[in-house]
Design a protein around this motif. Structure first.
Motif, PDB file in Angstrom:
ATOM      1  N   TYR A 165       0.864  -1.175   0.027  1.00 26.79           N
ATOM      2  CA  TYR A 165      -0.032  -0.014   0.015  1.00 26.79           C
ATOM      3  C   TYR A 165       0.769   1.200  -0.100  1.00 26.79           C
ATOM      4  N   GLY A 166       2.224   1.097   0.148  1.00 32.80           N
ATOM      5  CA  GLY A 166       3.071   2.235   0.261  1.00 32.80           C
ATOM      6  C   GLY A 166       3.600   2.572  -1.169  1.00 32.80           C
ATOM      7  N   ALA A 167       3.369   1.782  -2.241  1.00 29.46           N
ATOM      8  CA  ALA A 167       3.913   2.103  -3.519  1.00 29.46           C
ATOM      9  C   ALA A 167       2.966   1.988  -4.558  1.00 29.46           C
ATOM     10  N   GLU A 168       3.143   2.702  -5.556  1.00 33.59           N
ATOM     11  CA  GLU A 168       2.046   2.727  -6.661  1.00 33.59           C
ATOM     12  C   GLU A 168       1.895   1.204  -7.369  1.00 33.59           C
ATOM     13  N   ASN A 169       3.077   0.867  -7.814  1.00 35.14           N
ATOM     14  CA  ASN A 169       2.954  -0.258  -8.779  1.00 35.14           C
ATOM     15  C   ASN A 169       4.282  -1.303  -8.222  1.00 35.14           C
ATOM     16  N   VAL A 170       3.801  -2.186  -7.660  1.00 36.18           N
ATOM     17  CA  VAL A 170       4.583  -3.371  -6.981  1.00 36.18           C
ATOM     18  C   VAL A 170       4.463  -4.740  -7.820  1.00 36.18           C
ATOM     19  N   VAL A 171       5.500  -5.558  -7.913  1.00 27.32           N
ATOM     20  CA  VAL A 171       5.722  -6.858  -8.251  1.00 27.32           C
ATOM     21  C   VAL A 171       5.952  -7.532  -7.224  1.00 27.32           C
ATOM     22  N   LEU A 172       5.271  -8.660  -7.029  1.00 30.95           N
ATOM     23  CA  LEU A 172       5.573  -9.535  -5.866  1.00 30.95           C
ATOM     24  C   LEU A 172       6.106 -10.926  -6.403  1.00 30.95           C
TER      25      LEU A 172
ATOM     26  N   LEU B 231      14.062 -11.184 -12.897  1.00 31.35           N
ATOM     27  CA  LEU B 231      13.104  -9.854 -12.284  1.00 31.35           C
ATOM     28  C   LEU B 231      13.748  -8.592 -12.178  1.00 31.35           C
ATOM     29  N   PRO B 232      15.177  -8.595 -11.598  1.00 30.86           N
ATOM     30  CA  PRO B 232      15.912  -7.357 -11.818  1.00 30.86           C
ATOM     31  C   PRO B 232      16.037  -6.562 -13.260  1.00 30.86           C
ATOM     32  N   GLU B 233      15.776  -7.601 -14.236  1.00 33.89           N
ATOM     33  CA  GLU B 233      16.039  -7.120 -15.622  1.00 33.89           C
ATOM     34  C   GLU B 233      14.752  -6.379 -16.144  1.00 33.89           C
ATOM     35  N   LEU B 234      13.522  -7.027 -15.408  1.00 32.84           N
ATOM     36  CA  LEU B 234      12.238  -6.643 -15.776  1.00 32.84           C
ATOM     37  C   LEU B 234      11.998  -5.247 -14.962  1.00 32.84           C
ATOM     38  N   VAL B 235      12.317  -5.212 -13.777  1.00 29.20           N
ATOM     39  CA  VAL B 235      12.291  -3.914 -13.017  1.00 29.20           C
ATOM     40  C   VAL B 235      13.114  -2.852 -13.668  1.00 29.20           C
ATOM     41  N   LYS B 236      14.353  -3.058 -14.171  1.00 30.55           N
ATOM     42  CA  LYS B 236      15.210  -2.119 -14.725  1.00 30.55           C
ATOM     43  C   LYS B 236      14.659  -1.556 -16.039  1.00 30.55           C
TER      44      LYS B 236
ATOM     45  N   PHE C 136      11.596  -1.183 -16.839  1.00 33.05           N
ATOM     46  CA  PHE C 136      10.305  -0.502 -16.473  1.00 33.05           C
ATOM     47  C   PHE C 136      10.793   0.780 -15.681  1.00 33.05           C
ATOM     48  N   SER C 137      11.927   1.036 -15.747  1.00 34.72           N
ATOM     49  CA  SER C 137      12.795   2.120 -15.073  1.00 34.72           C
ATOM     50  C   SER C 137      11.893   3.022 -14.029  1.00 34.72           C
ATOM     51  N   GLY C 138      11.756   2.416 -12.941  1.00 36.18           N
ATOM     52  CA  GLY C 138      11.131   3.218 -11.805  1.00 36.18           C
ATOM     53  C   GLY C 138       9.641   3.121 -11.586  1.00 36.18           C
ATOM     54  N   ARG C 139       9.124   2.409 -12.643  1.00 37.94           N
ATOM     55  CA  ARG C 139       7.392   1.996 -12.655  1.00 37.94           C
ATOM     56  C   ARG C 139       7.327   0.910 -11.952  1.00 37.94           C
ATOM     57  N   LEU C 140       8.183   0.094 -11.190  1.00 41.52           N
ATOM     58  CA  LEU C 140       7.817  -1.161 -10.705  1.00 41.52           C
ATOM     59  C   LEU C 140       8.763  -1.225  -9.245  1.00 41.52           C
ATOM     60  N   GLN C 141       8.248  -1.457  -8.260  1.00 35.88           N
ATOM     61  CA  GLN C 141       8.940  -1.816  -7.032  1.00 35.88           C
ATOM     62  C   GLN C 141       8.669  -3.375  -6.663  1.00 35.88           C
ATOM     63  N   ALA C 142       9.862  -3.910  -6.600  1.00 37.87           N
ATOM     64  CA  ALA C 142       9.750  -5.681  -6.413  1.00 37.87           C
ATOM     65  C   ALA C 142      10.010  -5.917  -4.970  1.00 37.87           C
TER      66      ALA C 142
END
Length: 138
Positions: free
Chosen positions: A28-35, A54-59, A61-67
């Motif tokens: 609930y503390g982040a806009e878009n998360v990937v679990l 996963l780290p490559e996917l997060v990278k 989407f440059s800042g749009r996802l918090q894992a």
């Protein structure tokens, strides 16, 4: 059971390991998360592949996802909530609400396309269980 690759998600990439006490605060503390639901990587070795992707996917989407990684003691409870049927799984949430999931291992293009589709979605309820997948089609 854990593995060096999954531990590296925490130590090198800074992804938190969410347990019952930290889950709500993170999602609930982040806009878009990937679990990341990896379960036991010995039983589900594809989890190690997703730990690399996963780290490559997060990278990508440059800042749009918090894992984050989901701790094994709460995985089954959350699996029932999000209604995915396989391991490993990536579950995407926006402000704590369900967006979608990617289950199993995919090729890189599929991960990118599915993540784009999921991030463009409106939050809603997870899909119902497909009983043929859960029980096995006859």
């Amino acid at each position: 059971m854990t593995s060096p690759l999954i531990e590296q998600l925490q130590t090198r990439h800074g992804y938190p390991l969410l347990d019952a006490d930290s889950y709500d605060h993170f999602v609930y503390g982040a806009e878009n998360v990937v679990l990341f639901f990896c379960n036991d990587p010995v039983q589900f070795p594809e989890s190690l592949d997703v730990a690399v992707i996963l780290p490559e996917l997060v990278k990508a989407f440059s800042g749009r996802l918090q894992a984050a990684i989901i701790a094994q003691p709460i995985e089954r409870e959350l699996q029932a909530r999000f209604r995915f049927t396989g391991w490993p799984s990536l579950v995407f949430l926006r402000n704590g609400e369900y967006l979608g999931a990617i289950t199993g291992i995919k090729d890189w293009l599929e991960y990118r396309q599915e993540t784009l589709r999921i991030l463009a979605a409106t939050p809603g309820e997870p899909p119902g269980f497909d009983l043929d997948k859960v029980c096995g089609a006859r």
